[in-house]
Design a protein around this motif. Structure first.
Motif, mmCIF file in Angstrom:
data_model
loop_
_atom_site.group_PDB
_atom_site.id
_atom_site.type_symbol
_atom_site.label_atom_id
_atom_site.label_comp_id
_atom_site.label_asym_id
_atom_site.label_seq_id
_atom_site.Cartn_x
_atom_site.Cartn_y
_atom_site.Cartn_z
ATOM 1 N N LYS A 137 0.961 -0.931 -0.242
ATOM 2 C CA LYS A 137 0.302 -0.262 0.190
ATOM 3 C C LYS A 137 0.812 1.330 0.103
ATOM 4 C CE LYS A 137 -3.765 1.778 2.070
ATOM 5 N NZ LYS A 137 -5.205 1.824 3.204
ATOM 6 N N LYS A 138 1.825 1.361 1.197
ATOM 7 C CA LYS A 138 2.794 2.526 0.857
ATOM 8 C C LYS A 138 3.576 2.785 -0.183
ATOM 9 C CE LYS A 138 5.944 4.903 3.941
ATOM 10 N NZ LYS A 138 6.496 4.638 5.487
ATOM 11 N N GLU A 139 4.350 1.386 -0.644
ATOM 12 C CA GLU A 139 5.545 1.452 -1.805
ATOM 13 C C GLU A 139 5.380 0.761 -3.120
ATOM 14 O OE1 GLU A 139 7.926 3.414 -1.400
ATOM 15 O OE2 GLU A 139 7.510 3.245 1.791
#
Length: 56
Positions: free
Chosen positions: A41-43
């Motif tokens: 989700k973040k990267e």
């Protein structure tokens, strides 16, 4: 514990459990254990199978 939801970058549709996805991402710098969904989700950019052909 709470459930992390993943969404397709192209169509913004929620990815269902067990669904095949494609992620465009850089390899992690550290070799530590990370929670996979949180890292994705973040990267990364996540694409559902329907949108993969549109993005290529």
């Amino acid at each position: 514990m709470f459930k992390r939801k993943l969404y397709c970058t192209n169509c913004n549709r929620e990815v269902q459990d067990g669904e095949e996805i494609y992620a465009k991402m850089k390899a992690p710098k550290n070799t530590i254990m990370v929670e996979i969904k949180a890292y994705l989700k973040k990267e990364s950019e996540i694409f559902c199978t329907d949108c993969l052909d549109k993005v290529k």
